[in-house]
Structure formats: structure tokens, C-alpha cells
Scaffold this motif. Structure first.
Motif, PDB file in Angstrom:
ATOM      1  N   UNK A  11       0.853  -1.187   0.000  1.00  0.00           N
ATOM      2  CA  UNK A  11       0.000   0.000   0.000  1.00  0.00           C
ATOM      3  C   UNK A  11       0.890   1.239   0.000  1.00  0.00           C
ATOM      4  N   UNK A  12       0.531   2.210  -0.840  1.00  0.00           N
ATOM      5  CA  UNK A  12       1.284   3.466  -0.823  1.00  0.00           C
ATOM      6  C   UNK A  12       0.988   4.198   0.486  1.00  0.00           C
ATOM      7  N   UNK A  13       2.006   4.884   0.983  1.00  0.00           N
ATOM      8  CA  UNK A  13       1.783   5.610   2.232  1.00  0.00           C
ATOM      9  C   UNK A  13       0.755   6.721   2.021  1.00  0.00           C
ATOM     10  N   UNK A  14       0.708   7.273   0.784  1.00  0.00           N
ATOM     11  CA  UNK A  14      -0.275   8.332   0.489  1.00  0.00           C
ATOM     12  C   UNK A  14      -1.705   7.789   0.638  1.00  0.00           C
ATOM     13  N   UNK A  15      -1.915   6.524   0.247  1.00  0.00           N
ATOM     14  CA  UNK A  15      -3.256   5.922   0.412  1.00  0.00           C
ATOM     15  C   UNK A  15      -3.582   5.781   1.896  1.00  0.00           C
ATOM     16  N   UNK A  16      -2.584   5.316   2.643  1.00  0.00           N
ATOM     17  CA  UNK A  16      -2.786   5.174   4.085  1.00  0.00           C
ATOM     18  C   UNK A  16      -3.142   6.537   4.686  1.00  0.00           C
ATOM     19  N   UNK A  17      -2.421   7.576   4.254  1.00  0.00           N
ATOM     20  CA  UNK A  17      -2.661   8.920   4.803  1.00  0.00           C
ATOM     21  C   UNK A  17      -4.070   9.393   4.466  1.00  0.00           C
ATOM     22  N   UNK A  18      -4.522   9.132   3.236  1.00  0.00           N
ATOM     23  CA  UNK A  18      -5.891   9.511   2.842  1.00  0.00           C
ATOM     24  C   UNK A  18      -6.917   8.843   3.751  1.00  0.00           C
ATOM     25  N   UNK A  19      -6.703   7.555   3.964  1.00  0.00           N
ATOM     26  CA  UNK A  19      -7.662   6.796   4.783  1.00  0.00           C
ATOM     27  C   UNK A  19      -7.598   7.268   6.233  1.00  0.00           C
ATOM     28  N   UNK A  20      -6.391   7.566   6.696  1.00  0.00           N
ATOM     29  CA  UNK A  20      -6.262   8.045   8.077  1.00  0.00           C
ATOM     30  C   UNK A  20      -6.971   9.389   8.228  1.00  0.00           C
ATOM     31  N   UNK A  21      -6.877  10.228   7.188  1.00  0.00           N
ATOM     32  CA  UNK A  21      -7.534  11.540   7.255  1.00  0.00           C
ATOM     33  C   UNK A  21      -9.051  11.372   7.305  1.00  0.00           C
ATOM     34  N   UNK A  22      -9.567  10.391   6.542  1.00  0.00           N
ATOM     35  CA  UNK A  22     -11.020  10.151   6.561  1.00  0.00           C
ATOM     36  C   UNK A  22     -11.453   9.678   7.952  1.00  0.00           C
ATOM     37  N   UNK A  23     -10.629   8.837   8.554  1.00  0.00           N
ATOM     38  CA  UNK A  23     -10.933   8.349   9.909  1.00  0.00           C
ATOM     39  C   UNK A  23     -10.914   9.528  10.884  1.00  0.00           C
ATOM     40  N   UNK A  24      -9.902  10.357  10.745  1.00  0.00           N
ATOM     41  CA  UNK A  24      -9.762  11.486  11.663  1.00  0.00           C
ATOM     42  C   UNK A  24     -10.949  12.440  11.558  1.00  0.00           C
ATOM     43  N   UNK A  25     -11.494  12.565  10.350  1.00  0.00           N
ATOM     44  CA  UNK A  25     -12.593  13.524  10.136  1.00  0.00           C
ATOM     45  C   UNK A  25     -13.927  13.006  10.682  1.00  0.00           C
ATOM     46  N   UNK A  26     -13.988  11.712  10.944  1.00  0.00           N
ATOM     47  CA  UNK A  26     -15.248  11.105  11.402  1.00  0.00           C
ATOM     48  C   UNK A  26     -15.307  11.131  12.935  1.00  0.00           C
ATOM     49  N   UNK A  27     -16.467  11.481  13.465  1.00  0.00           N
ATOM     50  CA  UNK A  27     -16.512  11.550  14.929  1.00  0.00           C
ATOM     51  C   UNK A  27     -17.281  10.392  15.569  1.00  0.00           C
ATOM     52  N   UNK A  28     -18.176   9.762  14.814  1.00  0.00           N
ATOM     53  CA  UNK A  28     -18.982   8.690  15.421  1.00  0.00           C
ATOM     54  C   UNK A  28     -18.165   7.393  15.503  1.00  0.00           C
ATOM     55  N   UNK A  29     -18.108   6.818  16.700  1.00  0.00           N
ATOM     56  CA  UNK A  29     -17.274   5.622  16.908  1.00  0.00           C
ATOM     57  C   UNK A  29     -17.596   4.479  15.951  1.00  0.00           C
TER      58      UNK A  29
END
Ligand SMILES: Nc1ncnc2c1ncn2[C@@H]1O[C@H](COP(=O)(O)OP(=O)(O)OP(=O)(O)O)[C@@H](O)[C@H]1O
Length: 561
Positions: A1-19
Motif C-alpha cells: 500500500x502506498x503511504x499516500x493511500x494510508x494517509x488519505x484513509x487516516x484523514x477520513x478516519x480522523x474527520x469522522x466523529x462517530x465511533x
């Protein structure tokens, strides 16, 4: 996996507030991670190495700023990065704003279009960085980080910077990783939880769940040499313990430092601290002590500082030895450490985490018998096995507490004899007995002669509160009083004896004691109509006369809350 893909997914997780949503996003990421699953699971929690491995990257802010500045080009210096950090408040935002992306810097010379940074490469390079130590390691670390930042797009830089400074903060904790593994690979949460406790590596557990399912998770086993999180205690009272369990295991609470000892007679002995740091070299006594155990074991216990008579010294003394890297032999002359084992997690190929405390205790006694016997010949050294008794009543708990306090220890632990060992959990099954919050100043109106060793002293004191016309009894205290104090109290009270019946005496109300307790309950036993539960001696109130002792009215107010 490209680290950029991981970063995108991590950003989506970070933006979400509901557990629940976060868990689903993480589960999807795990499913898509393929061969990188173990690394992705760890990185999300901000870890490069498994939780059982205490290796750190050892990258401080200034080193990170230097690498970022270098990757940002000749117009940026480390101080600029620090200034931006002061404004932005977190390093991820600063790294993201620096516009790195390989336009500048040496790494791009000759390579117009460098290979994209992958998750696996970040993992390898950061592990390499963690292994670097000693002279020259600073420059090497800056080089490694520069090389990574130099190839990172802005989102990747955000997470790389946070990762190296241990500030991942995507809103994913261990509970979410556990639930996401269960959701991603359709396995029970409880099985994931248990495997995480045993294996202490979310990456390895995620792979188990995916490749081997529930059976694979259930097969996770302890490894001698690889530490697990310590089971923790909650504050609680003796009343809590007696209410919750049919019987109560009482142990001495030592005021030392928690240690987990991994001993393999065919290999190595390692001692780990509560945060899983390897402290073996600082505590040679413990290594020497377990050397006589002839099967592989994992033991849990306390490193205790003791004086020449084997009596406990304050916690601060343990700290003088605990993480010491230099002068261990010299410090050993000054402060002696002894091991007090209170639990046993593994013996000779068998994990005992799921076995009841009573069984674990039996195994502990067995494995320690060769070494404890050897030491028992040396009377000054004391026993390495912590005192342990299973009792079912308040008086027995009080008696053990008195012994522990008398011997100079911190107090007692109360444990459910049927409970399993749950690593990392601060559950209800281990209670450290709470110190008393309230105390009462009560008058001694009677006493009882002691037994055995204490036959020459008054040992139990009848306590009374002040009432309208005289004093009314409310309880007896025998706990928390040292031999020396008993002798002193006997000297004071003997001349005040007004009458006797068997071993019980009636004394003139003169002496006021400060007494702690857990609870006051209505009781027909005493004249006041109340009884103190778990009364404990705190002090003699030399400064108070019986007229200044606490009144029945105050007791009633305390009961009414
Ligand atoms: N017999 C025993 N059983 C379990 N723990 C014991 C025992 N004797 C001493 N301890 C120590 O007591 C600790 C728990 O007590 P305590 O809560 O006071 O420790 P702490 O580190 O100050 O706080 P906390 O664990 O709540 O963070 C254990 O981690 C262990 O080090």
C-alpha cells in the motif's frame, strides 16, 4: 500500500466523529491492506513496533524540525518549523503546510519521479531509525527522516510527522482497533480481545483473525521473553470484596515497583517494568533469584527494596535502582532489591491466564519451592512468595491487614480467588484497599488482653462516642496498631482499669483514639445503635480530652450522609 493511500484513509478516519463509523472505516482499511495489514494496524495506533516491544524511535521535536526544514528546502530552517508549530499547535499541520513533496532536496537529484513511498518502506526505515543509537545516530536519524519527508505529499507528511513524534491522534484507540479487526474478518470481539491481551501486538492479531479466524485467535499464546501488560487493581473496600465474592484472597500490598519476570532455564532471564521496558540489567538480584527455577516461567510480582533485616524500605529506594544503567554493582551495595512474586502467568509450556487465581497461586508456590527453600536457610532474606490467604470474613481481612501494616508494608490487596488474569485490565477482580476518607475521634471505654505473642498487652480497644449523658459504644479496634504502640497503650490504660471479666476489661474514659473506618451501619451490638465496619487505628489524640471526642450526633449525621 502506498503511504499516500494510508494517509488519505487516516484523514477520513480522523474527520469522522462517530465511533461506529470510525470502526467501519478502520475495518475497511484493514480488509484493503493486504500484506501491509500488520503495519497498518500498528501505524493507526501510532506504533512502529509491537506493544510488547519497548523500543522507541527516540526522535525529539528538534530532530524532527531539522529533518522537516531540510526537506522543505534552503529557505526554511528548524527555527521556522518551531515558530510554525507555536502557531499551529500540532506538528502534523506544520508538516502538511510545508509543501515538501520532493521538489527540493538531494534525494530527488537524478530521479525526477521517485518511487512512491510505501507503508512497508516507512516501516522499514523507521525501524532502522529506532535501532540507531550512540555517536552519529543523530545525523543518521535526520537523514532517514529527511529521506522520508522529502518524498511525502502533504497529507503523508502530516501523518509521518505525527508518527515520529508519537502524536498520531487519528481518534483510533485500542478498543476501536479491536472492534475493527472483529468487523473486518468476522470474528468475535471477545476472541480478538483475548488474543490482544496475550500477544500484545495488534498487527499480529489482525493477521491471525484474517488468516486463521477464531481458532487462530484462540491459539494465540504467551511467549517467554515477550512481556504482556500487567493486570491492574481498582480501589475498593473490604466490604466491596465480601459483598462481591464468596471468599476473598488477601495479599500483602508491597510498596515497590511492578516487575514481570520471564525465565527460561535453557535460555535467558528478562525482567520487565510495568510499561514493558526491559529492566533486567538494573536488577541482577531478581535474575539470580529465579536462576534456580528449572522450567520456563512468567512470574508477576513486585521489586521491593529491603534493609539488612529484610524489612521493607520506602518506594523511593526502589527508584534508586530501578532503571539504572550505570553503577549497578555499587548501588546494589547501597540498596538491596528483593522479588515478591504474587502471580504466575505461564509454566513450562502452559499458559495460566484463564486459570483461577487459586490455581495460579498453587503453580506459583510449586515453581518457587526450590528457590524459596534455598533462601529459607538464610533467615534474614525473607520469603519471596508474597503472603496469601483465602478468607471469608471481615475479622480475618482485618487481621491480615494488621500483619501487613505491622511488617511495614503499604496495606493489602483483595482479589477474587476465582478470577482469571486479564492483562492490561483495571477490573473489579483486584481491589487495593482504599485508605479511610473519614476518621472519628473516639474514647476508649474498654479493652481486651491479647493472645499468644501479644498476651501481655491489651490488644483490642472498645470505642465509644460522646452522648448526652456519658459514652455509648460503637465498635472495637484492633487493626493497624504496632507492637510498640500496643505496649504504650497498655501502659496508659492499665491504671484506668475499673473492672474485668475474663480477658475483657472496663476502663475509665480518658484516652481518645483517632479511628478510620469503611462504613457505619445500624447495629444492635453496641450501645450507640451503630457499628463501625473495618475500624482502623490511626493515631492517639494526645491533644483531646474525652469531652472533645466525636459525639453520637456527629455519627448520626455521617450515617445520614
Ligand atoms: N500483592 C499484590 N498484588 C498486586 N499488585 C501489587 C501487590 N503488591 C503490590 N502491588 C502493586 O500495587 C500496584 C497497584 O497499586 P497502586 O494502584 O497503588 O499502584 P499505582 O501504580 O500507584 O497506581 P495505579 O495502579 O492505580 O495506576 C500494582 O501495580 C503493583 O505494582
Amino acid at each position: 500500500m502506498d503511504f499516500a493511500d494510508f494517509a488519505d484513509r487516516a484523514a477520513a478516519v480522523e474527520a469522522e466523529s462517530a465511533d461506529l463509523e470510525v470502526t467501519s472505516l478502520v475495518a475497511d482499511l484493514f480488509v484493503d491492506s493486504g500484506i501491509d495489514l500488520p503495519v497498518v494496524a500498528r501505524l493507526l495506533l501510532g506504533r512502529v513496533v509491537p506493544a510488547w516491544d519497548s523500543t522507541t524511535l527516540d526522535v525529539g521535536p528538534s530532530l524532527c524540525h531539522e529533518a522537516l526544514a531540510r526537506a522543505a528546502g534552503p529557505n526554511v530552517i528548524a527555527d521556522d518549523v518551531a515558530d510554525r508549530l507555536a502557531e499551529a499547535g500540532e506538528i502534523g499541520a506544520v508538516a502538511e503546510s510545508l509543501d515538501l513533496d520532493g521538489q527540493q532536496g538531494l534525494a530527488t537529484f537524478g530521479a525526477a519521479d521517485p518511487e512512491p513511498l510505501t507503508v512497508a518502506e516507512v516501516d522499514t526505515r523507521l525501524r532502522d531509525l529506532a535501532a540507531a543509537a550512540g555517536a552519529g545516530s543523530h545525523d543518521h536519524k535526520v537523514d532517514v527522516l529527511f529521506g522520508l519527508f522529502n518524498r511525502a505529499d502533504s497529507l503523508s507528511a502530516r501523518y509521518l510527522a505525527r508518527l515520529v513524534l508519537s502524536e498520531m491522534r487519528v481518534g483510533v484507540g485500542e478498543g476501536i482497533v479491536r472492534d475493527a479487526i472483529a468487523e473486518a474478518f468476522d470474528v468475535p470481539v471477545a476472541a480478538v480481545e483475548r488474543a490482544l491481551q496475550v500477544e500484545n501486538d495488534c498487527g499480529a492479531v489482525a493477521v491471525r483473525a484474517r488468516d486463521k479466524g477464531t481458532d487462530g485467535l484462540n491459539a494465540a499464546a504467551l511467549v517467554v521473553g515477550r512481556p504482556v501488560s500487567a493486570m491492574l487493581a481498582q480501589a475498593g473496600t473490604a466490604v466491596d470484596a465480601l459483598d462481591a465474592w464468596a471468599s476473598v484472597a488477601v495479599e500483602t500490598k508491597f510498596d515497590g515497583a511492578r516487575v514481570q519476570v520471564h525465565h527460561d532455564p535453557a535460555g535467558d532471564t528478562r525482567v520487565f517494568s510495568r510499561n514493558l521496558e526491559d529492566v533486567t540489567d538494573a536488577l541482577p538480584e531478581i535474575v539470580e533469584f529465579v536462576a534456580g527455577i528449572d522450567v520456563p516461567v512468567i512470574l508477576d510480582g513486585e521489586a521491593l527494596a529491603v534493609d539488612d533485616a529484610g524489612d521493607p524500605l520506602p518506594f523511593q529506594e526502589v527508584l534508586r535502582r530501578f532503571r539504572r544503567k550505570h553503577d549497578v554493582a555499587r548501588m546494589r551495595e547501597e540498596v538491596t532489591i528483593e522479588f515478591r512474586a504474587f502471580d504466575c502467568l505461564h509454566v513450562d509450556g502452559t499458559d495460566l491466564l484463564d486459570a483461577p487465581l487459586l490455581d495460579r497461586r498453587e503453580r506459583l508456590t510449586d515453581v518457587l519451592s526450590p528457590v524459596v527453600d534455598r533462601r529459607a536457610t538464610d533467615a534474614a532474606r525473607g520469603a519471596a512468595l508474597s503472603p496469601f490467604a483465602v478468607v471469608d470474613g471481615a475479622d480475618a481481612i482485618a487481621a491480615h491487614e494488621a500483619d501487613a501494616l505491622d511488617a511495614g508494608h503499604e496495606g493489602i490487596m483483595l482479589k477474587d480467588p476465582d478470577s482469571a488474569y486479564t492483562p492490561g485490565k483495571r477490573g473489579q477482580n483486584w481491589l487495593k484497599r482504599k485508605p479511610d476518607v473519614e476518621t472519628l475521634d473516639l474514647v476508649v471505654t474498654g479493652a481486651e488482653w491479647g493472645e499468644g505473642r501479644r498476651a501481655n498487652h491489651l490488644g483490642t480497644f472498645l470505642l465509644s462516642a460522646r452522648a448526652e449523658d456519658g459514652f455509648v459504644t460503637i465498635g472495637k479496634v484492633a487493626t493497624g496498631i504496632t507492637d510498640e504502640r500496643l505496649a504504650d497503650l497498655t501502659d496508659r490504660l492499665e491504671p484506668l482499669i475499673r473492672g474485668r471479666e475474663g480477658t475483657e476489661v472496663d476502663v475509665e474514659p480518658r484516652v481518645v483514639l483517632e479511628v478510620g473506618y469503611e462504613e457505619i451501619q445500624a447495629s444492635p451490638t453496641y450501645g450507640s445503635g451503630y457499628a463501625l465496619r473495618f475500624p482502623r487505628f490511626v493515631a492517639v489524640r494526645e491533644d483531646k480530652t474525652p469531652n472533645e471526642a466525636d459525639s453520637l450526633a456527629r455519627v448520626e449525621r455521617l450515617v445520614d450522609g
